[in-house]
Scaffold this active site. Structure first.
Site, mmCIF file in Angstrom:
data_model
loop_
_atom_site.group_PDB
_atom_site.id
_atom_site.type_symbol
_atom_site.label_atom_id
_atom_site.label_comp_id
_atom_site.label_asym_id
_atom_site.label_seq_id
_atom_site.Cartn_x
_atom_site.Cartn_y
_atom_site.Cartn_z
ATOM 1 N NE ARG A 375 32.857 -32.750 43.491
ATOM 2 C CZ ARG A 375 33.248 -34.007 43.698
ATOM 3 N NH1 ARG A 375 32.353 -34.979 43.613
ATOM 4 N NH2 ARG A 375 34.501 -34.285 43.978
ATOM 5 C CG HIS A 435 38.503 -30.286 38.484
ATOM 6 N ND1 HIS A 435 39.102 -29.163 39.023
ATOM 7 C CD2 HIS A 435 37.640 -30.726 39.422
ATOM 8 C CE1 HIS A 435 38.632 -28.946 40.231
ATOM 9 N NE2 HIS A 435 37.736 -29.875 40.507
ATOM 10 C CE1 TYR A 468 30.664 -26.276 48.910
ATOM 11 C CE2 TYR A 468 31.936 -26.732 46.943
ATOM 12 C CZ TYR A 468 31.354 -27.164 48.111
ATOM 13 O OH TYR A 468 31.484 -28.475 48.486
ATOM 14 N NE ARG A 564 38.084 -24.611 50.822
ATOM 15 C CZ ARG A 564 37.980 -25.944 50.703
ATOM 16 N NH1 ARG A 564 37.797 -26.683 51.778
ATOM 17 N NH2 ARG A 564 38.035 -26.515 49.523
#
Length: 687
Positions: A375, A435, A468, A564
């Site tokens: 991303r 990823h 983040y 989380r």
């Protein structure tokens, strides 16, 4: 523990309880008021994605096979019903919190969100002029006709479902649709201040106020509008056997996404039953897909709600800290050559990563850069550095993952941009998402190649790096670098090379290696030695992995988990998970890092990774875990994890009852992990 006999919380239900924790932040009076509005926006955005991805999957499972319950271990139809009950309850509390708490607290701050019925003459004239200058030309109402097909509603677009009628109720009504143009205009309009009072109105209510300007050609004196939002199935169906046409296939699938099967109709709870019935018949929705809501949808836009009040209504902007002994005014490579460095985002600046990329782009000794991208930011400085490297004659190998959900279009754009500038671009593997977050720079020194690596838990994305919590490692460790070279060679050839000594790579070895670490802790416990694990990640859902953790708990291994989001493991159950404690931290920043610690008989093993313990991360994605070998960095990470385990302010207990109870400890001192970590790193940088 055999698969199928493991007690779990259903993953969809667990996810909804995670989103409940987000809603708790919006209700927490200790959170600044504007931030509470933003947590409402995050809750809403999360729920939108849930109905675009997870609910469609469950619906398919419910419809595809009569034996779905036997195959899955749960009844998807029952879960869909439970989802509906939880979501309706959450939406009710969401609306109550916004309308009866947040609005009133804004008013106490002399900030008023007003609607079309609360305008005086002066403000009405201001908005009528704004409407005619900025809005009217963008609005094209669609008049509905039973003899014509019902219009295709855009996924997550906001529409007014309009009824035009006459005072004589026996006369036929006319229905219409208007799409609210949120992509081209701001959702919030700040009105001129009066007597130190601040007024904000939503675009929706400006349109409501000016409906007569839209429908003036029709002879209907009564015009009423109710907000609706349709959420569609957003999962992509791709022919993975098509290689050359993969990008075209993906682009066509993205277009189909806009017209996916309707999954949820969120509607204004005040809409007349006759209008709702009309919509349900036209949209072919099931009762489970009907969710009552407030007059405002796409609440995710409230993430940009303007703070027209005191600065204290937002979290203070913290200055990014410097990394101790890592000087941005000097060569990153020359400093990396001496030792490893760790960047802790967002507490420390993403500029260190950009500086690493820029130096690689201009350094005459650098010959090659290899990187994986998942991303990216809209105006990516990472991309800019890679393009400049190619212009400077470096060989740049860039794997752009086109299947990154909801970033596919953005990544297609960047892939084309990179190719235009001479970068060697690969668009990933057909059967696996890439990823991992890795970069390897080759630099010629004294006639030999030397390798400089960046490995991270989060994306090369400067926008998300501000919110983040992630870790990024700079290292020249020869073993890690050589294995990264091997991994990149395999990705280039679209094949997997296994048998890594330092790296932990999915889909080949992560599961096997983690099982080995767990088995090692079990053996220590059986031998009467201290045995423990501390595992931090976003989600824990893989059934077999949970079974291994239950097995370790029963053997006496102490397990502390920081999760989380989804956690399908049920902690604290005698005979199953008595030695497992789970907390979830929801606070100012999004906890995104994955960190694993294994006691290893007193010689702790520590790894950072891009992988959660979900089946897709373990078996269906290319993920990279990497060891922390530097003693000082190891201590720093351990200190930060210990700070999180002490949190008694923003940590919630994950338990069998899913109560999301705030974790309270015997310590009378308040510990808030994110605040305390910032202070810890600040003090360390000053030494």
């Amino acid at each position: 523990m055999a698969k199928g006999n493991i007690q779990l919380t259903n993953r969809e239900i667990s996810w909804l309880y995670f989103n409940e924790r987000v809603l708790q932040e919006a209700a927490d009076v200790s959170v600044p008021l504007i931030e509470r509005i933003r947590f409402l926006a995050i809750f809403s955005s999360n729920l939108d994605e849930f109905y675009r991805v997870r609910v469609p999957t469950l619906t398919r499972l419910a419809n595809v096979n009569a034996k779905a319950k036997e195959l899955l271990g749960y009844n998807p139809k029952k879960i869909l019903k439970e989802i509906k009950e939880i979501v309706v309850n959450q939406e009710y509390r969401f609306d109550d919190l916004y309308e009866n708490v947040i609005i009133k607290e804004l008013e106490a701050e002399r900030i008023f969100i007003i609607n079309e019925k609360q305008l005086n003459v002066k403000r009405g004239e201001f908005l009528r002029n704004y409407f005619r200058e900025k809005l009217l030309s963008t609005l094209v109402p669609v008049m509905l006709d039973d003899n014509k097909p019902f219009p295709e509603l855009t996924d997550r677009g906001i529409y007014f479902f309009v009824r035009l009628s006459k005072k004589d109720k026996r006369q036929k009504v006319q229905y219409s649709l208007i799409e609210i143009p949120l992509k081209s205009l701001e959702r919030f309009i700040v009105l001129p201040e009066t007597n130190n009072l601040k007024f904000v109105i939503l675009l929706d209510d400006i349109i409501r106020y000016c409906l007569d300007d839209i429908y003036f050609i029709f002879d209907y004196p009564e015009v009423e509008a109710y907000s609706i939002q349709l959420t569609r199935d957003a999962e992509l169906t791709l022919d993975t056997n098509v290689s050359e046409k993969f990008i075209d296939t993906l682009a066509k699938s993205l277009q189909k996404r806009k017209k996916g099967k309707p999954m949820r109709l969120l509607y204004d709870n005040n809409i007349p039953l006759s209008m709702l019935s009309y919509l349900v018949a036209k949209l072919d929705l099931t009762p489970d897909g009907l969710i009552p809501g407030s007059r405002y949808h796409n609440f995710k836009d409230f993430i940009n709600f303007p703070n027209v009040g005191r600065p204290e209504l937002e979290y203070p902007k913290e200055v990014p800290l410097r990394v101790k002994d890592l000087d941005l005014g000097k060569s990153i490579f020359s400093q990396m050559a001496k030792r490893d460095y760790l960047i802790n985002l967002p507490y420390q600046s993403f500029d260190y990563i950009i500086h690493f990329m820029r130096e690689a782009a201009i350094d005459p000794k650098v010959t090659e850069i290899s990187i994986t991208l998942y991303r990216l930011a809209a105006n990516s400085r990472v991309i800019n550095a890679l393009i400049n490297a190619a212009k400077n004659g470096k060989k740049v190998n860039c794997l752009v993952e086109l299947k990154a959900r909801f970033d596919e279009q953005n990544n297609i754009y960047w892939m084309n941009k990179l190719e235009e500038e001479g970068v060697n671009v690969s668009h990933g593997l057909h059967d696996y998402k890439v990823h991992s977050k890795i970069c390897l720079v080759t630099r010629m020194e004294k006639g030999k190649p030397v390798y400089y690596a960046s490995l991270a838990t989060g994306n090369f994305n400067e926008k998300t790096s501000k919110i983040y919590c992630d870790h990024s490692l700079f290292t020249t460790h020869q073993g890690i670098a050589n294995e990264l070279r091997r991994l990149f060679r395999g990705l280039d050839k679209k094949m997997f090379l296994d048998d890594y000594k330092y790296l932990i790579v999915s889909p080949l070895e992560t599961r096997k290696k983690v099982y080995g670490f767990i088995a090692n802790e079990i053996k220590h416990a059986q031998d009467g030695k201290p045995a423990y694990m501390v595992l931090k990640m976003n989600s824990l859902a893989d059934e077999e992995m949970i079974g291994k953790l239950y097995e370790a708990s029963n053997a006496g291994v102490k397990i502390q988990l920081i999760i989380r989001g989804m956690c399908c493991l049920i902690p604290g159950v005698p005979g199953m998970s008595k030695n497992i404690e789970v907390i979830s931290i929801i606070d100012k920043y999004l906890e995104h890092a994955r960190l694993w610690i294994f006691g290893n008989g007193g010689d702790e093993l520590m790894f950072l990774s891009s992988a959660d313990f979900m089946t897709r991360n373990l078996d269906q994605r290319v993920e990279v875990g990497f060891p922390i070998l530097d003693a000082e960095i190891k201590k720093e990470l351990r200190d930060m994890i210990d700070i999180q385990l002490m949190d008694n302010t923003k940590a919630r207990e994950i338990n069998a009852a899913n109560t999301n109870r705030y974790r309270r400890t015997e310590d009378m001192v308040k510990h808030r992990a994110q605040k305390d970590i910032y202070t810890y790193l600040k003090n360390k940088a000053q030494k």
